[in-house]
Motif scaffolding. Sequence first.
Motif, mmCIF file in Angstrom:
data_model
loop_
_atom_site.group_PDB
_atom_site.id
_atom_site.type_symbol
_atom_site.label_atom_id
_atom_site.label_comp_id
_atom_site.label_asym_id
_atom_site.label_seq_id
_atom_site.Cartn_x
_atom_site.Cartn_y
_atom_site.Cartn_z
ATOM 1 N N THR A 77 -1.185 4.663 -1.785
ATOM 2 C CA THR A 77 -2.473 4.481 -2.456
ATOM 3 C C THR A 77 -3.465 5.499 -1.910
ATOM 4 O OG1 THR A 77 -3.253 2.872 -0.812
ATOM 5 C CG2 THR A 77 -2.030 2.007 -2.721
ATOM 6 N N PHE B 52 -0.784 -0.259 7.293
ATOM 7 C CA PHE B 52 -0.724 -0.689 5.893
ATOM 8 C C PHE B 52 0.640 -1.323 5.583
ATOM 9 C CE2 PHE B 52 -3.974 2.641 5.926
ATOM 10 C CZ PHE B 52 -5.028 2.001 5.281
ATOM 11 N N ASP C 87 0.828 -1.210 0.000
ATOM 12 C CA ASP C 87 0.000 0.000 0.000
ATOM 13 C C ASP C 87 0.861 1.258 0.000
ATOM 14 O OD1 ASP C 87 -2.618 -1.429 0.482
ATOM 15 O OD2 ASP C 87 -1.541 -2.014 2.296
#
Length: 309
Positions: free
Chosen positions: A160, A186, A114
């Motif tokens: 992201t 993440f 991520d």
Amino acid sequence: MDFLSIVVPCFNEEESIGIFFKEIEKVLAGYDYEIIFINDGSSDNTLKNIKDIANENSSVKYISFSRNFGKESAIYAGLKNASGDLICVMDADLQHPPNLLPEMLETISNGDYDVVAARRISRKGEPKFKSFFSHQYYKIFNRISEMNLVEGATDYRVMTRQVVNSVLELNEFNRFSKGLFQWVGFDTKWIAYENVERVAGETTWSFWGLLKYSIEGIVAFTTAPLSISTLLGSIFSIVAFIYMIFIITKNLLYSDPVQGFATIMCAILLLGGIQLLSIGVLGKYLEKTYLETKNRPIFIVKESNIDDM
């Protein structure tokens, strides 16, 4: 291909802006991207140079603050106004090498991570004392905090949209981005690189500025200093009580008069210093609470070419 937003905080970077933009154009040829420059109250021609580039390139956006609010506020403003599926944060002085971007984008596009972030594995070109204190800071922070910071971690990262939205939910006034990026979690891939010196200009970060920034990070993510103050107070209270019993017993059994003016003065100065230090630590946390309760805006925009600001 995912649309990329590049957030670039700027403070007195008039000499670096043009060089930075040329490097990004070269590295990201064929990519779909926008660059959002955040002018953090610069006193030189930073804003003028940004506007000149923006007038010739529709992919370049800018936000100019009414004054200097700090890099943390600039990063927040950029993330808040980024429209990309992927968002990158990097500096304009090229100490965050643009040539790492293709690798970072390829890695995150595979879907296994991520966040793809860069970390320095050397501090070549920096004063040795600065490197020493930086190393010690990470050790202390990770020991007293429940959250671990990766040594050499930078703000240079590609994230992201989900990660950025999570960071934006943390709309606290006192911001420490390295900690916030780590706190939201993440899956993160770290890419190591050698330290790169500034392409132009001089850094605005002094040793005392970095020291203040490091204290902000500790206060923002751990209450350990408060616990340490309590522990010190408890230890010295016990020691003082034991010493008092010793003095009373010695006087009653041996009729030995209490002596030692120098010892008493040292004890008073030591305890007084610890008390002032503890009050200072408590005051730092109260300061942060006070600033948060004011609910002031994190930044104020003077002008921008981004619609619906």
